[in-house]
Design a protein around this motif. Structure first.
Motif, PDB file in Angstrom:
ATOM      1  N   GLU A  85      35.087  -7.143  11.605  1.00 15.69           N
ATOM      2  CA  GLU A  85      34.283  -8.159  12.606  1.00 15.69           C
ATOM      3  C   GLU A  85      32.982  -7.832  11.564  1.00 15.69           C
ATOM      4  N   ILE A  86      32.438  -9.158  11.365  1.00 15.95           N
ATOM      5  CA  ILE A  86      31.533  -9.275  10.434  1.00 15.95           C
ATOM      6  C   ILE A  86      29.903  -9.383  11.327  1.00 15.95           C
ATOM      7  N   GLY A  87      29.247  -8.696  10.998  1.00 15.99           N
ATOM      8  CA  GLY A  87      27.673  -8.841  11.838  1.00 15.99           C
ATOM      9  C   GLY A  87      28.017  -8.521  13.364  1.00 15.99           C
ATOM     10  N   CYS A  88      28.490  -7.253  13.511  1.00 14.84           N
ATOM     11  CA  CYS A  88      29.087  -6.854  14.754  1.00 14.84           C
ATOM     12  C   CYS A  88      28.190  -6.492  15.944  1.00 14.84           C
ATOM     13  N   GLY A  89      26.808  -6.334  15.332  1.00 20.09           N
ATOM     14  CA  GLY A  89      26.068  -5.972  16.383  1.00 20.09           C
ATOM     15  C   GLY A  89      26.370  -4.536  17.044  1.00 20.09           C
ATOM     16  N   GLN A  90      26.680  -4.517  18.351  1.00 24.33           N
ATOM     17  CA  GLN A  90      27.074  -3.372  18.930  1.00 24.33           C
ATOM     18  C   GLN A  90      28.586  -3.396  19.170  1.00 24.33           C
ATOM     19  N   ALA A  91      29.334  -4.226  18.417  1.00 28.77           N
ATOM     20  CA  ALA A  91      30.644  -3.875  18.144  1.00 28.77           C
ATOM     21  C   ALA A  91      31.612  -4.269  19.516  1.00 28.77           C
ATOM     22  N   ALA A  92      31.133  -4.984  20.464  1.00 26.47           N
ATOM     23  CA  ALA A  92      31.742  -5.173  21.831  1.00 26.47           C
ATOM     24  C   ALA A  92      33.110  -6.072  21.251  1.00 26.47           C
ATOM     25  N   CYS A  93      32.845  -6.880  20.352  1.00 30.80           N
ATOM     26  CA  CYS A  93      34.286  -7.606  20.006  1.00 30.80           C
ATOM     27  C   CYS A  93      35.225  -6.815  19.329  1.00 30.80           C
ATOM     28  N   ALA A  94      34.790  -5.935  18.446  1.00 33.83           N
ATOM     29  CA  ALA A  94      35.723  -5.034  17.619  1.00 33.83           C
ATOM     30  C   ALA A  94      36.689  -4.010  18.766  1.00 33.83           C
ATOM     31  N   ARG A  95      35.751  -3.488  19.779  1.00 35.90           N
ATOM     32  CA  ARG A  95      36.385  -2.767  20.918  1.00 35.90           C
ATOM     33  C   ARG A  95      37.323  -3.424  21.646  1.00 35.90           C
ATOM     34  N   TRP A  96      37.285  -4.719  22.026  1.00 38.79           N
ATOM     35  CA  TRP A  96      38.195  -5.605  22.497  1.00 38.79           C
ATOM     36  C   TRP A  96      39.334  -5.691  21.859  1.00 38.79           C
ATOM     37  N   LEU A  97      39.253  -6.039  20.685  1.00 44.77           N
ATOM     38  CA  LEU A  97      40.275  -6.128  19.642  1.00 44.77           C
ATOM     39  C   LEU A  97      41.036  -4.815  19.595  1.00 44.77           C
ATOM     40  N   ALA A  98      40.480  -3.603  19.548  1.00 48.75           N
ATOM     41  CA  ALA A  98      41.347  -2.237  19.635  1.00 48.75           C
ATOM     42  C   ALA A  98      41.984  -2.326  21.062  1.00 48.75           C
ATOM     43  N   ALA A  99      41.231  -2.732  21.944  1.00 49.38           N
ATOM     44  CA  ALA A  99      41.868  -2.365  23.427  1.00 49.38           C
ATOM     45  C   ALA A  99      43.056  -3.517  23.431  1.00 49.38           C
ATOM     46  N   SER A 100      43.235  -4.512  22.499  1.00 38.80           N
ATOM     47  CA  SER A 100      44.188  -5.571  22.581  1.00 38.80           C
ATOM     48  C   SER A 100      45.459  -5.201  21.473  1.00 38.80           C
ATOM     49  N   GLY A 101      45.109  -4.136  20.891  1.00 40.37           N
ATOM     50  CA  GLY A 101      46.288  -3.660  19.955  1.00 40.37           C
ATOM     51  C   GLY A 101      46.051  -3.795  18.698  1.00 40.37           C
ATOM     52  N   ALA A 102      44.677  -4.350  18.294  1.00 36.95           N
ATOM     53  CA  ALA A 102      44.482  -4.282  16.873  1.00 36.95           C
ATOM     54  C   ALA A 102      43.779  -3.198  16.294  1.00 36.95           C
ATOM     55  N   HIS A 103      43.667  -3.180  14.915  1.00 33.86           N
ATOM     56  CA  HIS A 103      43.006  -1.738  14.020  1.00 33.86           C
ATOM     57  C   HIS A 103      41.631  -2.567  13.575  1.00 33.86           C
ATOM     58  N   PRO A 104      40.838  -2.600  14.350  1.00 31.87           N
ATOM     59  CA  PRO A 104      39.442  -3.231  13.793  1.00 31.87           C
ATOM     60  C   PRO A 104      38.414  -2.285  13.219  1.00 31.87           C
ATOM     61  N   VAL A 105      37.798  -2.775  11.950  1.00 32.96           N
ATOM     62  CA  VAL A 105      36.603  -2.017  11.652  1.00 32.96           C
ATOM     63  C   VAL A 105      35.557  -3.108  11.849  1.00 32.96           C
ATOM     64  N   ALA A 106      34.342  -2.538  12.118  1.00 34.23           N
ATOM     65  CA  ALA A 106      33.014  -3.352  12.399  1.00 34.23           C
ATOM     66  C   ALA A 106      32.016  -3.017  11.437  1.00 34.23           C
TER      67      ALA A 106
END
Length: 280
Positions: free
Chosen positions: A82-103
């Motif tokens: 996630e580019i320009g993640c701010g508080q990284a809510a999107c990355a956390r949603w991705l993790a909860a959806s089974g992805a392996h994100p980095v923010a």
């Protein structure tokens, strides 16, 4: 606190005294926007944090969610940045959806909020402080990339960002990002009736620059036309698959900066570019 109060608070901390119309290079833009988002991080989260959530993927002020739009496709098992993640809510949603994100974000102030949200949710996303123009990621290490209004409006060269993403993404990987719709540039930054009259040339690429008493930039935001975005994408090797312009939803009453029901029912406020790294 209103949006204008929040803006005034950051301006006060940075000593902003006015607006200048002039070119701004990458080094000055990076310094200005690092200082801006560090100064604004607390107020931004206080105003928008509840709408964005701690583990939700909201693409834009219109409220379009990845859970409904599925613009990234199936993310299960994928490594996503996630580019320009701010508080990284999107990355956390991705993790909860089974992805392996980095923010990733330029602002330490924003990443402080991301770290706090990691602790609140128990979803411990890896966080990186870096410029989107110099990604600290290995070549071919990512399966997808996304950005919800992060980084891109504030960098001097989106093509540099796209070239970096082309490097770190595997062939065929999706890259999806949302930005303010380019046509909004012609209107005043006002959610009310004054924001319905065109006053600025669409083809004027001079960035919006706020300055302090010494003339140093304290905030920089760049304007690109739709064609500029497409050329910046296709040059490094991305294929544009869709351009999503979310409509203002029925019953959605939230005003966010220049976004409002009044303007939203007349013209788009967000452009979401759905692209893919070419298979080569």
């Amino acid at each position: 606190m209103t949006a204008q109060d929040r803006h005034d608070s950051a301006e006060h901390r940075l000593g902003t005294v006015g607006v200048a119309a002039r070119p701004v290079g990458a080094r000055e833009a990076t310094a200005a926007n690092l200082a801006w988002w560090d100064a604004d991080a607390d107020d931004y989260q206080a105003e928008h944090g509840a709408f964005l959530g701690d583990a939700d993927f909201v693409w834009c002020p219109e409220g379009l969610r990845e859970a409904d739009a599925a613009l990234l496709g199936d993310v299960r098992g994928r490594r996503v940045v996630e580019i320009g993640c701010g508080q990284a809510a999107c990355a956390r949603w991705l993790a909860a959806s089974g992805a392996h994100p980095v923010a990733l974000d330029l602002s330490g102030g924003m990443l402080r909020h991301a770290k706090q949200a990691n602790a609140r949710t128990g979803i411990d996303i890896p966080l990186l402080q870096a410029s989107a123009e110099e990604l600290p990621l290995a070549t071919g290490s990512m399966d997808a990339a996304c950005s919800a209004f992060g980084a891109l409006p504030f960098v001097a060269s989106p093509r540099t960002v796209f070239a970096e993403l082309h490097r770190v993404l595997r062939p065929g990987s999706p890259w999806v990002f949302s930005v303010t719709h380019p046509m909004r540039w012609i209107f005043p930054d006002d959610p009310g009736p004054n924001g319905l009259t065109a006053t600025q040339p669409y083809f004027d690429r001079t960035p919006y620059v706020e300055v302090d008493a010494e003339g140093r930039a304290t905030y920089v935001e760049y304007h690109r036309t739709l064609g500029d975005w497409v050329r910046a994408l296709t040059g490094p090797g991305f294929v544009l698959e869709d351009l999503v312009e979310p409509e203002w939803p029925e019953g959605h009453s939230r005003v966010w900066g220049q976004w409002s029901p009044l303007r939203g029912k007349l013209f788009p406020g967000t452009a979401i570019f759905v692209t893919r790294r070419a298979d080569r």
